[in-house]
Design a protein around this motif. Structure first.
Motif, PDB file in Angstrom:
ATOM      1  N   CYS A 103       0.833  -1.198   0.000  1.00 34.13           N
ATOM      2  CA  CYS A 103       0.000   0.000   0.000  1.00 34.13           C
ATOM      3  C   CYS A 103       0.869   1.249   0.000  1.00 34.13           C
ATOM      4  CB  CYS A 103      -0.923   0.004   1.212  1.00 34.13           C
ATOM      5  SG  CYS A 103      -2.238  -1.231   1.127  1.00 34.13           S
ATOM      6  N   ARG A 151      -4.414   6.207   3.211  1.00 41.19           N
ATOM      7  CA  ARG A 151      -3.635   4.976   3.019  1.00 41.19           C
ATOM      8  C   ARG A 151      -4.404   3.819   3.633  1.00 41.19           C
ATOM      9  NH1 ARG A 151       2.716   3.673   4.235  1.00 41.19           N
ATOM     10  NH2 ARG A 151       2.916   5.168   2.525  1.00 41.19           N
ATOM     11  N   TYR A 155      -3.608  -4.174   0.438  1.00 46.18           N
ATOM     12  CA  TYR A 155      -3.399  -3.805  -0.962  1.00 46.18           C
ATOM     13  C   TYR A 155      -4.671  -4.000  -1.790  1.00 46.18           C
ATOM     14  CZ  TYR A 155      -1.302  -3.638  -5.614  1.00 46.18           C
ATOM     15  OH  TYR A 155      -1.000  -3.310  -6.916  1.00 46.18           O
ATOM     16  N   GLN A 158      -6.794  -1.014  -1.570  1.00 49.53           N
ATOM     17  CA  GLN A 158      -6.255   0.082  -2.378  1.00 49.53           C
ATOM     18  C   GLN A 158      -6.637  -0.082  -3.834  1.00 49.53           C
ATOM     19  OE1 GLN A 158      -2.123   1.593  -1.893  1.00 49.53           O
ATOM     20  NE2 GLN A 158      -1.778   0.898  -3.988  1.00 49.53           N
TER      21      GLN A 158
END
Length: 297
Positions: A103, A151, A155, A158
């Motif tokens: 990330c 953030r 992942y 994201q």
């Protein structure tokens, strides 16, 4: 007469409108301007077979199906080398990609001035666990600068976020990976993409309209006409404040989004020329419309 057709990266992505030419064909360069790496279009037939059909490509022109473009949504066909990197587990590029699955900070552009960090946290939490949320503010006034950062912990969260468009507090916002290598983020963010332009719009028309928001230092309408233009402000905050909104120019609704060029080799003749693009080699094929497709490369 030109028209707009619905195009999406895949079945799970939002579609955007792409303009055709007056002869009814779609230029491959127009398509690749919105989807870098695109080499064609495909769609699912409406009969019982549901077979996937490819759009005929000839001399850089994509020709409509026998029944016309109609109202269907077309999916992008990407170049083979891109798919090989994604699908082949033994391909070096694929291995590098898996190693980079970490990330990073995501920049959220075009935020309404009223949006707070709590608003961002509440919105983006739907995609996954967040470990950082920040709205950038002016040190003196404390007012939002119209962008922020988030953030994710995972992942996959994201990627899910990057693949979608985002309506935050009534405005379409762009979420991207910030450009950390090469180029000037200030310069990139000072340029906006103006879509849905008409042929009777001139550079002076766009200059006169957008100058009411702040100092405009450049207006560029690509030739031949492609139904879009670029406007560059001296202040990147002003440019970002206009993104994600529709504006009425000469009684026509145009859409403003971020103009995001790919990095350019400074040793060739296709890059910046004293801070501006060399118009003899217009690079508008490297731009996307800022509808949330792709990232900062």
């Amino acid at each position: 007469m030109s028209q707009y057709i619905q195009v999406s990266e895949d079945d799970n992505s939002e579609s955007i409108e792409v303009p055709t030419e007056v002869d009814g064909t779609l230029l491959l360069s127009t398509l690749s301007a919105q989807f870098p790496g695109a080499c064609g279009l495909k769609y699912e037939s409406e009969d019982d077979t549901c077979a996937v059909q490819r759009i005929h490509l000839s001399d850089g022109h994509l020709h409509p199906p026998d029944d016309g473009w109609s109202d269907r949504v077309y999916n992008i066909v990407f170049k083979d080398n891109k798919r090989k990197s994604e699908d082949d587990p033994d391909d070096p590029a694929s291995k590098t990609k898996r190693m980079d699955n970490k990330c990073t900070d995501l920049i959220v552009l075009g935020l309404p001035w009223k949006s707070t960090e709590d608003d961002l946290r509440q919105y983006f939490s739907q995609f996954g666990e967040l470990i950082m949320v920040q709205v950038k503010k002016d040190l003196k006034s404390g007012q939002s600068k119209g962008f922020g950062f988030v953030r994710f912990q995972e992942y996959d969260s994201q990627q899910k976020c990057l693949n979608l468009r985002h309506m935050i507090d009534g405005r379409w916002c762009d979420v991207r990976i910030p450009n950390s290598k090469g180029g000037s983020q200030h310069q990139v963010n000072s340029k906006i993409f103006v879509g849905r332009c008409t042929e009777d719009m001139t550079e002076d028309d766009l200059l006169n309209y957008f100058s009411k928001y702040g100092e405009v230092i450049d207006v560029f309408i690509p030739k031949p006409f492609r139904a879009f233009a670029f406007v560059t402000f001296s202040n990147h905050d002003i440019a970002q404040s206009l993104c994600g909104e529709d504006h009425i120019v000469k009684n026509v609704s145009v859409h403003v989004s971020n103009a995001l060029p790919k990095p350019v080799d400074k040793h060739n003749n296709h890059g910046y020329n004293r801070g501006y693009w060399d118009r003899r080699n217009p690079p508008y094929g490297n731009y996307n419309q800022g509808y949330g497709m792709g990232g900062w490369n």
